[in-house]
Scaffold this motif. Structure first.
Motif, PDB file in Angstrom:
ATOM      1  N   MET A 140       0.797  -0.962  -0.192  1.00 49.44           N
ATOM      2  CA  MET A 140      -0.050   0.107   0.004  1.00 49.44           C
ATOM      3  C   MET A 140       0.904   1.203   0.151  1.00 49.44           C
ATOM      4  N   VAL A 144      -1.520  -0.389  -4.932  1.00 47.36           N
ATOM      5  CA  VAL A 144      -1.748  -1.192  -4.158  1.00 47.36           C
ATOM      6  C   VAL A 144      -1.672  -2.504  -4.935  1.00 47.36           C
ATOM      7  N   GLY A 145      -0.956  -3.364  -4.211  1.00 47.40           N
ATOM      8  CA  GLY A 145      -0.702  -4.753  -4.745  1.00 47.40           C
ATOM      9  C   GLY A 145      -0.558  -5.917  -3.565  1.00 47.40           C
ATOM     10  N   GLU A 164      -3.391 -10.234  -6.447  1.00 42.31           N
ATOM     11  CA  GLU A 164      -3.507  -8.857  -7.119  1.00 42.31           C
ATOM     12  C   GLU A 164      -4.673  -8.079  -6.760  1.00 42.31           C
ATOM     13  N   GLY A 166      -5.194  -4.954  -5.665  1.00 40.62           N
ATOM     14  CA  GLY A 166      -5.120  -3.722  -6.037  1.00 40.62           C
ATOM     15  C   GLY A 166      -6.274  -3.391  -7.129  1.00 40.62           C
ATOM     16  N   ASN A 185      -9.403  -0.545  -5.441  1.00 39.81           N
ATOM     17  CA  ASN A 185      -8.573  -0.517  -4.150  1.00 39.81           C
ATOM     18  C   ASN A 185      -7.479   0.525  -4.514  1.00 39.81           C
ATOM     19  N   GLU A 186      -6.882   0.580  -5.284  1.00 38.81           N
ATOM     20  CA  GLU A 186      -5.664   1.374  -5.479  1.00 38.81           C
ATOM     21  C   GLU A 186      -6.056   2.846  -5.746  1.00 38.81           C
ATOM     22  N   SER A 190      -4.535   3.994  -1.495  1.00 37.74           N
ATOM     23  CA  SER A 190      -3.248   3.962  -1.860  1.00 37.74           C
ATOM     24  C   SER A 190      -2.857   5.414  -1.364  1.00 37.74           C
TER      25      SER A 190
END
Length: 303
Positions: A140, A144-145, A164, A166, A185-186, A190
């Motif tokens: 993060m 994001v991953g 994955e 993110g 999410n990213e 992030s």
């Protein structure tokens, strides 16, 4: 059996190489040179070749295999790179090209996978929870991953995208993402996404560090709203991983993972979603290896 293990962390701005003594784990040499990615894919390959030559020249040791942490994924079917934020690498047969250039066996994994593998096998997990079987490593930071490690082995999956998370959708009507979807999410938690959210609701531009400090001081309602967004979205997003994988340990990396409240307020949010009568026993840990995780994870690919 190989006496030495070679790993390379291929970043957007620097390339780092390392040679370890296999039996002792001692670092024999570490060296960095600039990636100079703006000069294109072939130049990146030449920089990698330059780094390997420098390591050979300074140690007299020749590699038998080299693991690479990359800013993207090698597609198992097409054997070409995808999802690289160093965009000139996308669509390239990087594994094949590196093996022909360096004349050694090459193994590739993305940086989040290498982070997870390093922390699960050499980092904080064996130190704190040596019996852990399933580990999920989280990045993060700017993005994001994540990566999945089971019994010390990386799980990459049919498409090479295991872990994955993110680009899982958390908000159906959320911000447009470069991947073509909305509300990933990213684009929610992030570091960059949180800064953008703060600016959107406050009209002021501040670094995430400043936002966190103002939240802790309790003087800025916009900072409080931004942090509550982080805790809620993190808890909701990670509960899907826990419901599916049920990892023993989750290791959090990247700049956002340095916010201590994530381990309290963020983890507490999981109770609202987990399929376990609101009981969360998953262990959440800060990483041990820091920005060395990429290169150590690369080494593990060829152990």
């Amino acid at each position: 059996m190989k006496k030495h293990l070679w790993g390379v962390d291929l970043g957007g701005t620097k390339i780092e190489g390392i040679i370890l003594v296999r039996d002792s784990g001692e670092t024999l040499i570490r060296k960095r040179i600039p990636t100079e990615a703006d000069q294109g894919y072939r130049h990146i390959l030449s920089q990698i070749n330059k780094l390997i030559d420098l390591l050979i020249e300074e140690t007299g040791i020749h590699p038998e295999a080299i693991g690479f942490s990359t800013p993207g994924t090698l597609d198992p079917g097409s054997q070409t790179m995808k999802n690289c934020n160093t965009t000139c690498m996308n669509g390239q047969t990087m594994k094949k090209d590196l093996e022909e250039l360096l004349n050694v066996r090459v193994e590739l994994a993305n940086d989040a996978n290498c982070f997870a593998l390093a922390e699960a096998t050499m980092g904080i997990v064996p130190e704190k929870y040596p019996d852990a079987k399933v580990v999920f490593g989280v990045i993060m930071g700017t993005g994001v991953g994540g990566g999945v490690v089971v019994n010390g082995k990386l799980i990459t999956g049919k498409h090479g995208i295991a872990g994955e998370w993110g680009h899982n959708i958390l908000e159906d009507d959320g911000v447009d993402c470069y991947c073509g979807k909305q509300g990933c999410n990213e684009n929610i938690f992030s570091g960059k996404a949180l800064e953008k959210y703060y600016t959107k609701i406050s009209g002021e531009k501040r670094s995430l560090k400043e936002v966190v400090q103002r939240y802790r001081e309790g003087t800025d309602p916009h900072a409080t709203a931004t942090m509550k967004r982080l805790f809620h979205s993190f808890g909701r997003a990670i509960h899907y991983i826990i419901n599916v994988l049920d990892p023993d340990v989750v290791v959090l990396g990247g700049g956002v993972s340095n916010i201590d409240e994530v381990y309290d307020e963020g983890v507490k949010e999981i109770e609202n979603y987990i399929f376990n009568n609101r009981k969360v026993e998953t262990v959440f840990l800060k990483p041990k290896l820091g920005d060395s995780a990429g290169v150590f994870g690369a080494v593990e690919l060829v152990r």
